[in-house]
Design a protein around this motif. Structure first.
Motif, PDB file in Angstrom:
ATOM      1  N   GLN A 108       0.862  -1.180   0.000  1.00 34.14           N
ATOM      2  CA  GLN A 108       0.000   0.000   0.000  1.00 34.14           C
ATOM      3  C   GLN A 108       0.895   1.226   0.000  1.00 34.14           C
ATOM      4  O   GLN A 108       1.797   1.347   0.839  1.00 34.14           O
ATOM      5  CB  GLN A 108      -0.906   0.024   1.225  1.00 34.14           C
ATOM      6  CG  GLN A 108      -1.865   1.219   1.208  1.00 34.14           C
ATOM      7  CD  GLN A 108      -2.796   1.259   2.414  1.00 34.14           C
ATOM      8  OE1 GLN A 108      -2.848   0.302   3.210  1.00 34.14           O
ATOM      9  NE2 GLN A 108      -3.519   2.340   2.573  1.00 34.14           N
ATOM     10  N   ILE A 109       0.699   2.118  -0.946  1.00 36.22           N
ATOM     11  CA  ILE A 109       1.566   3.284  -1.065  1.00 36.22           C
ATOM     12  C   ILE A 109       0.917   4.503  -0.422  1.00 36.22           C
ATOM     13  O   ILE A 109      -0.312   4.619  -0.352  1.00 36.22           O
ATOM     14  CB  ILE A 109       1.919   3.583  -2.542  1.00 36.22           C
ATOM     15  CG1 ILE A 109       0.656   3.839  -3.366  1.00 36.22           C
ATOM     16  CG2 ILE A 109       2.724   2.441  -3.129  1.00 36.22           C
ATOM     17  CD1 ILE A 109       0.927   4.281  -4.789  1.00 36.22           C
ATOM     18  N   SER A 110       1.760   5.389   0.080  1.00 38.24           N
ATOM     19  CA  SER A 110       1.286   6.648   0.647  1.00 38.24           C
ATOM     20  C   SER A 110       1.658   7.832  -0.237  1.00 38.24           C
ATOM     21  O   SER A 110       1.275   8.958   0.034  1.00 38.24           O
ATOM     22  CB  SER A 110       1.868   6.843   2.058  1.00 38.24           C
ATOM     23  OG  SER A 110       3.279   6.770   2.030  1.00 38.24           O
ATOM     24  N   SER A 111       2.414   7.551  -1.286  1.00 40.39           N
ATOM     25  CA  SER A 111       2.793   8.571  -2.259  1.00 40.39           C
ATOM     26  C   SER A 111       2.978   7.900  -3.609  1.00 40.39           C
ATOM     27  O   SER A 111       3.501   6.777  -3.691  1.00 40.39           O
ATOM     28  CB  SER A 111       4.091   9.268  -1.853  1.00 40.39           C
ATOM     29  OG  SER A 111       4.597  10.071  -2.908  1.00 40.39           O
ATOM     30  N   GLY A 112       2.542   8.576  -4.664  1.00 38.65           N
ATOM     31  CA  GLY A 112       2.668   8.013  -6.000  1.00 38.65           C
ATOM     32  C   GLY A 112       4.098   7.772  -6.412  1.00 38.65           C
ATOM     33  O   GLY A 112       4.375   6.924  -7.275  1.00 38.65           O
ATOM     34  N   THR A 113       5.030   8.478  -5.789  1.00 34.18           N
ATOM     35  CA  THR A 113       6.448   8.318  -6.145  1.00 34.18           C
ATOM     36  C   THR A 113       7.010   6.970  -5.689  1.00 34.18           C
ATOM     37  O   THR A 113       8.084   6.561  -6.126  1.00 34.18           O
ATOM     38  CB  THR A 113       7.293   9.447  -5.539  1.00 34.18           C
ATOM     39  OG1 THR A 113       7.118   9.449  -4.111  1.00 34.18           O
ATOM     40  CG2 THR A 113       6.865  10.805  -6.090  1.00 34.18           C
ATOM     41  N   GLU A 114       6.316   6.278  -4.782  1.00 29.72           N
ATOM     42  CA  GLU A 114       6.797   4.986  -4.297  1.00 29.72           C
ATOM     43  C   GLU A 114       6.629   3.883  -5.332  1.00 29.72           C
ATOM     44  O   GLU A 114       7.333   2.875  -5.296  1.00 29.72           O
ATOM     45  CB  GLU A 114       6.041   4.593  -3.023  1.00 29.72           C
ATOM     46  CG  GLU A 114       6.244   5.520  -1.844  1.00 29.72           C
ATOM     47  CD  GLU A 114       5.358   5.126  -0.676  1.00 29.72           C
ATOM     48  OE1 GLU A 114       5.167   3.909  -0.465  1.00 29.72           O
ATOM     49  OE2 GLU A 114       4.820   6.023   0.012  1.00 29.72           O
ATOM     50  N   ALA A 115       5.681   4.032  -6.249  1.00 33.51           N
ATOM     51  CA  ALA A 115       5.359   2.967  -7.198  1.00 33.51           C
ATOM     52  C   ALA A 115       6.423   2.866  -8.283  1.00 33.51           C
ATOM     53  O   ALA A 115       6.966   3.868  -8.743  1.00 33.51           O
ATOM     54  CB  ALA A 115       4.004   3.231  -7.835  1.00 33.51           C
ATOM     55  N   THR A 116       6.712   1.635  -8.677  1.00 38.49           N
ATOM     56  CA  THR A 116       7.592   1.389  -9.821  1.00 38.49           C
ATOM     57  C   THR A 116       6.932   0.366 -10.726  1.00 38.49           C
ATOM     58  O   THR A 116       6.622  -0.744 -10.303  1.00 38.49           O
ATOM     59  CB  THR A 116       8.980   0.881  -9.379  1.00 38.49           C
ATOM     60  OG1 THR A 116       9.740   0.552 -10.535  1.00 38.49           O
ATOM     61  CG2 THR A 116       8.887  -0.339  -8.469  1.00 38.49           C
ATOM     62  N   LEU A 117       6.677   0.737 -11.967  1.00 35.83           N
ATOM     63  CA  LEU A 117       6.066  -0.189 -12.916  1.00 35.83           C
ATOM     64  C   LEU A 117       7.097  -0.840 -13.821  1.00 35.83           C
ATOM     65  O   LEU A 117       6.754  -1.616 -14.709  1.00 35.83           O
ATOM     66  CB  LEU A 117       5.019   0.542 -13.762  1.00 35.83           C
ATOM     67  CG  LEU A 117       3.836   1.141 -12.988  1.00 35.83           C
ATOM     68  CD1 LEU A 117       2.745   1.602 -13.952  1.00 35.83           C
ATOM     69  CD2 LEU A 117       3.251   0.167 -11.972  1.00 35.83           C
ATOM     70  N   ASP A 118       8.360  -0.548 -13.570  1.00 28.65           N
ATOM     71  CA  ASP A 118       9.443  -1.156 -14.333  1.00 28.65           C
ATOM     72  C   ASP A 118       9.904  -2.417 -13.602  1.00 28.65           C
ATOM     73  O   ASP A 118      10.940  -2.439 -12.942  1.00 28.65           O
ATOM     74  CB  ASP A 118      10.594  -0.155 -14.505  1.00 28.65           C
ATOM     75  CG  ASP A 118      11.710  -0.716 -15.377  1.00 28.65           C
ATOM     76  OD1 ASP A 118      11.442  -1.681 -16.119  1.00 28.65           O
ATOM     77  OD2 ASP A 118      12.844  -0.201 -15.297  1.00 28.65           O
TER      78      ASP A 118
END
Length: 339
Positions: free
Chosen positions: A35-45
């Motif tokens: 569960q992320i608290s900021s969009g910058t945490e996500a990595t789709l690579d």
């Protein structure tokens, strides 16, 4: 619709105002859904997460209810998670695995309220596989790098942007109200080209596997197939379709809670009876059970194999046991595995 990659973090931040958002997050040298608290945490690579995202709907440890006893008698409070969720960037194989798990937790004999409530409140946004790993064999199980089974929307990576394909009304609701632009003809053509060039390098011929397992329970082949296996259950805990669990009470005096935990048929304690008898006393019986369950028993019950070809069990096995090779041996042919 289109999402420019440099605007992805902002888009996820918008979603977090309405939903709990789970996305692939980099951890050391692997990726897992968090569960992320900021969009910058996500990595789709990423290729495939270490642990499948099935844990979002079927947690590894889950409190079912709490209870207490007092002067007014016994009090029970159920713990059903009703939060609205989005799983963003899930691979097609993992989305399909949840469709298989639906058979287990929602059938004519039993409906699991914990799983089903999460399932109803969760939107799945898939991410197609431009470059499937060498251990992937999803096409052999009726899937594919851009399979849409179980998804509400699908992202296609075309370089500097994602083309978003809306697949269900829930997917439409998720993206409604956003300022995302419509995909033009050039973007649609680029997405189609990516789909066409994505290939799964390994396919497995599964013809006749079920028929062989129907008659091979006592076959001597099991004496050799299991010998390499350590019984560590890494194949089970990294599998998106395995669903064995144990239920325990965690209590002090008359107050406590009931907890469901993932378990594994590869462990000797899993089938240990209170009498001390164990119907699967050695690694041979436990290894046979795992193969039989996925490619025979699940087919008997639900008319589909309990495997999506994600390759996690191959990639993570410490002794390099390859389920593709195991199935080829069961079929009795060295030519069944076509690389």
């Amino acid at each position: 619709m289109l999402i420019n990659k440099n605007e992805l973090a902002g888009f996820l931040d918008q979603l977090m105002s309405r939903y709990q958002v789970f996305a692939p997050v980099k951890e050391a040298d692997y990726t897992n859904f968090k569960q992320i608290s900021s969009g910058t945490e996500a990595t789709l690579d990423y290729s495939n997460t270490k642990i499948p995202p099935k844990g979002i709907l079927f947690p590894q440890t889950e409190k079912l209810f709490s209870y207490s006893c007092g002067t007014e008698g016994a009090q029970v409070q159920e713990c059903i998670d009703q939060q609205k969720k989005v799983v963003f960037g899930i691979r097609p194989c993992d989305a399909k695995s949840l469709v298989l798990l639906d058979n287990v937790f929602n059938n004519d004999k039993y409906q699991d309220p914990y799983y089903l409530t999460r399932r109803e409140n969760t939107i799945l946004v898939g991410l197609g596989c431009n470059r499937p790993a060498g251990t992937c064999f999803c096409t052999s199980l009726g899937g594919g790098p851009f399979d849409t089974t179980g998804l509400d929307a699908l992202l296609v990576d075309t370089g500097d942007k994602y083309v978003v394909e809306i697949l269900t009304e829930r997917g439409r609701e998720l993206f409604s109200g956003t300022t995302l632009p419509e995909a033009g003809e050039a973007d649609r053509a680029a997405a189609a080209a990516v789909k066409e060039t994505a290939t799964v390098s390994c396919t497995v011929n599964l013809d006749g596997v079920k028929a062989k397992l129907d008659t091979d329970f006592y076959d001597p082949i099991w004496d050799g197939l299991h010998e390499k296996c350590l019984g560590c259950a890494v194949c089970t805990y990294t599998c998106p379709t395995c669903h064995c669990f144990d239920i325990v009470d965690d209590a002090v005096d008359a107050n406590g809670c009931r907890v469901r935990n993932w378990d594994a048929c590869m462990f000797p304690l899993f089938t240990l009876h209170g009498s001390g008898h164990n119907p699967r006393p050695t690694g041979k019986e436990r290894f046979r059970q795992r193969v039989m369950h996925k490619f025979k028993y699940f087919v008997d019950n639900y008319n589909v194999m309990a495997c999506v070809g994600c390759g996690r069990c191959i990639k993570n096995c410490p002794v390099n046991l390859d389920i593709r090779a195991i199935l080829a041996e069961i079929q009795g042919s060295e030519a069944r595995l076509d690389k």
